[in-house]
Every structure is written in structure tokens, then in C-alpha cells.
Motif scaffolding. Sequence first.
Motif, PDB file in Angstrom:
ATOM      1  N   ALA A  84      14.910   0.260  57.166  1.00 13.06           N
ATOM      2  CA  ALA A  84      15.412   0.952  56.149  1.00 13.06           C
ATOM      3  C   ALA A  84      16.708   1.894  56.702  1.00 13.06           C
ATOM      4  O   ALA A  84      17.531   1.715  56.331  1.00 13.06           O
ATOM      5  CB  ALA A  84      14.707   1.930  55.266  1.00 13.06           C
ATOM      6  N   GLN A  85      16.323   2.487  57.717  1.00 13.13           N
ATOM      7  CA  GLN A  85      17.257   3.444  58.670  1.00 13.13           C
ATOM      8  C   GLN A  85      18.307   2.482  59.192  1.00 13.13           C
ATOM      9  O   GLN A  85      19.484   2.918  58.870  1.00 13.13           O
ATOM     10  CB  GLN A  85      16.492   4.371  59.424  1.00 13.13           C
ATOM     11  CG  GLN A  85      17.329   5.666  59.623  1.00 13.13           C
ATOM     12  CD  GLN A  85      17.310   6.521  58.325  1.00 13.13           C
ATOM     13  OE1 GLN A  85      16.118   6.531  57.696  1.00 13.13           O
ATOM     14  NE2 GLN A  85      18.335   7.263  58.089  1.00 13.13           N
ATOM     15  N   VAL A  86      18.060   1.608  59.587  1.00 11.06           N
ATOM     16  CA  VAL A  86      18.815   0.595  60.410  1.00 11.06           C
ATOM     17  C   VAL A  86      19.894  -0.162  59.151  1.00 11.06           C
ATOM     18  O   VAL A  86      21.193  -0.148  59.630  1.00 11.06           O
ATOM     19  CB  VAL A  86      18.236  -0.421  61.164  1.00 11.06           C
ATOM     20  CG1 VAL A  86      19.307  -1.599  61.546  1.00 11.06           C
ATOM     21  CG2 VAL A  86      17.835   0.105  62.408  1.00 11.06           C
ATOM     22  N   GLY A  87      19.125  -0.349  58.064  1.00 12.53           N
ATOM     23  CA  GLY A  87      20.212  -1.048  57.164  1.00 12.53           C
ATOM     24  C   GLY A  87      21.037  -0.024  56.624  1.00 12.53           C
ATOM     25  O   GLY A  87      22.285  -0.126  56.288  1.00 12.53           O
ATOM     26  N   TYR A  88      20.802   1.190  56.475  1.00 13.69           N
ATOM     27  CA  TYR A  88      21.541   2.471  55.848  1.00 13.69           C
ATOM     28  C   TYR A  88      22.721   2.680  57.030  1.00 13.69           C
ATOM     29  O   TYR A  88      23.950   2.855  56.564  1.00 13.69           O
ATOM     30  CB  TYR A  88      20.815   3.476  55.828  1.00 13.69           C
ATOM     31  CG  TYR A  88      21.699   4.795  55.376  1.00 13.69           C
ATOM     32  CD1 TYR A  88      22.051   5.150  54.143  1.00 13.69           C
ATOM     33  CD2 TYR A  88      21.959   5.893  56.631  1.00 13.69           C
ATOM     34  CE1 TYR A  88      22.644   6.129  53.825  1.00 13.69           C
ATOM     35  CE2 TYR A  88      22.785   6.877  56.139  1.00 13.69           C
ATOM     36  CZ  TYR A  88      23.058   7.055  54.848  1.00 13.69           C
ATOM     37  OH  TYR A  88      23.698   8.115  54.400  1.00 13.69           O
ATOM     38  N   VAL A  89      22.373   2.690  58.517  1.00 13.22           N
ATOM     39  CA  VAL A  89      23.462   2.691  59.388  1.00 13.22           C
ATOM     40  C   VAL A  89      24.457   1.690  59.269  1.00 13.22           C
ATOM     41  O   VAL A  89      25.676   1.725  59.459  1.00 13.22           O
ATOM     42  CB  VAL A  89      22.898   2.841  60.611  1.00 13.22           C
ATOM     43  CG1 VAL A  89      23.966   3.248  61.897  1.00 13.22           C
ATOM     44  CG2 VAL A  89      22.008   4.133  60.848  1.00 13.22           C
ATOM     45  N   LEU A  90      23.820   0.515  59.267  1.00  9.79           N
ATOM     46  CA  LEU A  90      24.747  -0.800  59.119  1.00  9.79           C
ATOM     47  C   LEU A  90      25.716  -0.720  57.813  1.00  9.79           C
ATOM     48  O   LEU A  90      27.026  -1.220  57.847  1.00  9.79           O
ATOM     49  CB  LEU A  90      24.050  -2.149  59.062  1.00  9.79           C
ATOM     50  CG  LEU A  90      23.258  -2.332  60.315  1.00  9.79           C
ATOM     51  CD1 LEU A  90      22.338  -3.889  60.088  1.00  9.79           C
ATOM     52  CD2 LEU A  90      24.263  -2.587  61.420  1.00  9.79           C
ATOM     53  N   GLY A  91      25.335  -0.297  56.656  1.00  7.93           N
ATOM     54  CA  GLY A  91      25.984  -0.159  55.478  1.00  7.93           C
ATOM     55  C   GLY A  91      27.031   1.099  55.665  1.00  7.93           C
ATOM     56  O   GLY A  91      28.058   0.741  55.107  1.00  7.93           O
ATOM     57  N   ARG A  92      26.829   2.021  56.147  1.00  2.00           N
ATOM     58  CA  ARG A  92      27.980   3.133  56.540  1.00  2.00           C
ATOM     59  C   ARG A  92      29.051   2.626  57.418  1.00  2.00           C
ATOM     60  O   ARG A  92      30.259   3.117  57.247  1.00  2.00           O
ATOM     61  CB  ARG A  92      27.127   4.261  57.225  1.00  2.00           C
ATOM     62  CG  ARG A  92      26.323   5.186  56.238  1.00  2.00           C
ATOM     63  CD  ARG A  92      25.850   6.309  56.777  1.00  2.00           C
ATOM     64  NE  ARG A  92      26.870   7.507  57.258  1.00  2.00           N
ATOM     65  CZ  ARG A  92      27.387   8.350  56.398  1.00  2.00           C
ATOM     66  NH1 ARG A  92      26.785   8.332  55.109  1.00  2.00           N
ATOM     67  NH2 ARG A  92      28.314   9.090  57.031  1.00  2.00           N
ATOM     68  N   ARG A  93      28.574   1.624  58.328  1.00  2.00           N
ATOM     69  CA  ARG A  93      29.749   1.199  59.380  1.00  2.00           C
ATOM     70  C   ARG A  93      30.225   0.045  58.624  1.00  2.00           C
ATOM     71  O   ARG A  93      31.548  -0.205  58.783  1.00  2.00           O
ATOM     72  CB  ARG A  93      29.062   0.808  60.563  1.00  2.00           C
ATOM     73  CG  ARG A  93      28.391   2.233  61.420  1.00  2.00           C
ATOM     74  CD  ARG A  93      27.773   1.777  62.848  1.00  2.00           C
ATOM     75  NE  ARG A  93      27.329   2.997  63.579  1.00  2.00           N
ATOM     76  CZ  ARG A  93      26.709   2.824  64.620  1.00  2.00           C
ATOM     77  NH1 ARG A  93      26.613   1.589  65.158  1.00  2.00           N
ATOM     78  NH2 ARG A  93      26.440   4.070  65.273  1.00  2.00           N
ATOM     79  N   GLY A  94      29.577  -0.884  57.953  1.00  2.00           N
ATOM     80  CA  GLY A  94      30.106  -2.220  57.586  1.00  2.00           C
ATOM     81  C   GLY A  94      30.684  -2.166  56.178  1.00  2.00           C
ATOM     82  O   GLY A  94      31.495  -2.958  55.683  1.00  2.00           O
ATOM     83  N   GLY A  95      30.122  -1.092  55.468  1.00  2.00           N
ATOM     84  CA  GLY A  95      30.551  -1.290  54.026  1.00  2.00           C
ATOM     85  C   GLY A  95      30.141  -2.335  53.121  1.00  2.00           C
ATOM     86  O   GLY A  95      29.141  -3.101  53.561  1.00  2.00           O
ATOM     87  N   ARG A  96      30.910  -2.544  52.305  1.00  2.00           N
ATOM     88  CA  ARG A  96      30.422  -3.905  51.425  1.00  2.00           C
ATOM     89  C   ARG A  96      30.842  -5.152  51.893  1.00  2.00           C
ATOM     90  O   ARG A  96      30.469  -6.238  51.753  1.00  2.00           O
ATOM     91  CB  ARG A  96      31.325  -3.707  50.012  1.00  2.00           C
ATOM     92  CG  ARG A  96      30.765  -2.650  48.984  1.00  2.00           C
ATOM     93  CD  ARG A  96      31.482  -2.508  47.973  1.00  2.00           C
ATOM     94  NE  ARG A  96      31.041  -1.585  46.884  1.00  2.00           N
ATOM     95  CZ  ARG A  96      30.161  -1.724  46.149  1.00  2.00           C
ATOM     96  NH1 ARG A  96      29.490  -2.953  45.959  1.00  2.00           N
ATOM     97  NH2 ARG A  96      29.773  -0.432  45.259  1.00  2.00           N
ATOM     98  N   ALA A  97      31.420  -5.051  53.090  1.00  2.00           N
ATOM     99  CA  ALA A  97      31.704  -6.524  53.835  1.00  2.00           C
ATOM    100  C   ALA A  97      30.467  -7.115  54.232  1.00  2.00           C
ATOM    101  O   ALA A  97      30.313  -8.433  54.051  1.00  2.00           O
ATOM    102  CB  ALA A  97      32.537  -5.969  55.198  1.00  2.00           C
ATOM    103  N   LEU A  98      29.346  -6.260  54.395  1.00  2.00           N
ATOM    104  CA  LEU A  98      28.012  -7.051  54.777  1.00  2.00           C
ATOM    105  C   LEU A  98      27.557  -7.887  53.659  1.00  2.00           C
ATOM    106  O   LEU A  98      26.958  -8.933  53.672  1.00  2.00           O
ATOM    107  CB  LEU A  98      27.045  -5.990  54.836  1.00  2.00           C
ATOM    108  CG  LEU A  98      27.277  -5.177  56.063  1.00  2.00           C
ATOM    109  CD1 LEU A  98      26.349  -3.977  56.247  1.00  2.00           C
ATOM    110  CD2 LEU A  98      26.988  -6.021  57.553  1.00  2.00           C
TER     111      LEU A  98
END
Length: 243
Positions: A84-98
Motif C-alpha cells: 500500500a505504501q509503495v502504491g501511494y508513492v507511485l501515485g504521488r509521482r506518476g499521478g493519474r497516468a498510472l
Amino acid sequence: MPAPSAAALAVNPLDASSLLSAFGALGIAAVMFAETGLLIGFFLPGDSLLFTAGLLARSGAHSGPHLDLVQVLAASVAGALGGAQVGYVLGRRGGRALLTRSRSRKLHEGAERAEELLGRYGHARAIVLARFVPVVRTVLNPLAGALGVAPRTFTLWQVAGGLVWTVGLVLAGYGLGSAVPHVDRYLLPVVGAVVALSLLPVALELLRNRRRRAAAVTPGTRPEEPRSPEGRPAPAPSAGQEP
């Protein structure tokens, strides 16, 4: 933790028993991490895997691999919280593009439900509730990062929700297996019932809110048309004339 065996070559990633037989507690950590931290893991059987692992950790003879309860709990918690923490960090960096890069209809439906949860219940309750909804628990973590949920808020509530979800399901399986002899013979219907029960509170809450919204929406009423003393509609005022 048991090392992966040759049976891993024929493992079925959608079957909890197959995953546990091939990878043991190590497989639990990997599945929890992928399902809660990586969008590609949305199809993995998180609920059934946790419950089945608890069932197979009980003492006594039973079909399937013998697992250690402490290892199962440690692997479940570590994988779910770390993912969950990794997913959150990826979301902050990649935004909705993910999310926009994905063509999966389920992922996009999960994103809509995740946004609905965040808007309706607020960050704390939504992050906890999402743990119990398949696909939504995969999408909400990067979505929370993309929407700018405060790191401290996200970490606090994802840890709380992750502990309740993982420990609760593992101990539920362990308790049922210890109380009911040979329950593993009916593993498939038992796991299905547990997954349905885990979704029931959220489903009831969504239904209650939908009915509440429907009751609040009333058809608009047109203002009454002015009429003359004879009962005919009054003529519209001319330009410059006050009504």
C-alpha cells in the motif's frame, strides 16, 4: 519460510491453495504486495488467500501444506502494508497516468468507486474500507497519492486498515479450522462465503447511501402561471412594463 518448489512452475495465481502449496508464507507476502501496491495485481485472490492461509496454519492433520501461524501473520502484514505504501508513492509521482495507461475496465471501475469512497467518507474511512473491496484496494492507494492525500494521514489509516484486514481474515480461517474438523474438505464454499461476508458491510453502506440520494432528489416544480380573473392566462408584460 518455505522455499519455492518445483511445483511453482505449474502454480495457478488465481487459486489460493495452489499459491500456498508452491510458495508458502513467502507467496502470501508477494501476493499481498502486488495486490495492494501494483496495479497489475488487481486480479489476485487477496481475501481467499488470507483466509486459506489461516485455515492451513492450524494444528492437526489436514489436506494442503502446513503453515506456521506466526509466519503467515508476519508475511501478510508486511506484504499488505508495504504494498500500500509503495502504491501511494507511485501515485504521488506518476499521478493519474498510472491509471489512464491501463485498458482494464475493472481497473477504471475500481478507480471510480475509490474516488466515490474518498469523496463520501473522507480519507480516513475510505482508506480503511477500501481494504475490504477487491480491485478498489488496489486502485485507491495510487489514487490517494495522485489526489494529494497527506502522507501522514494515508500511512496512519492504511496501517490501521491493513492490520484489521490481514490479521482478521487469517485468524478467522485459523479459528474456523481449529473449531470445525475436516473443514478443508469444503474449502471452496467456505472461502466464497467469507469473501461475500467481507464485502457485505460496504455493499450495504453503498446501497443505503444510494437510496438516501434517490430520496433527496425530487422533481422540480414549475412556478404557477399567472391568470386573469376570468381564469385565462394573463398576458405577458410588454417591454418596459413592470410585471
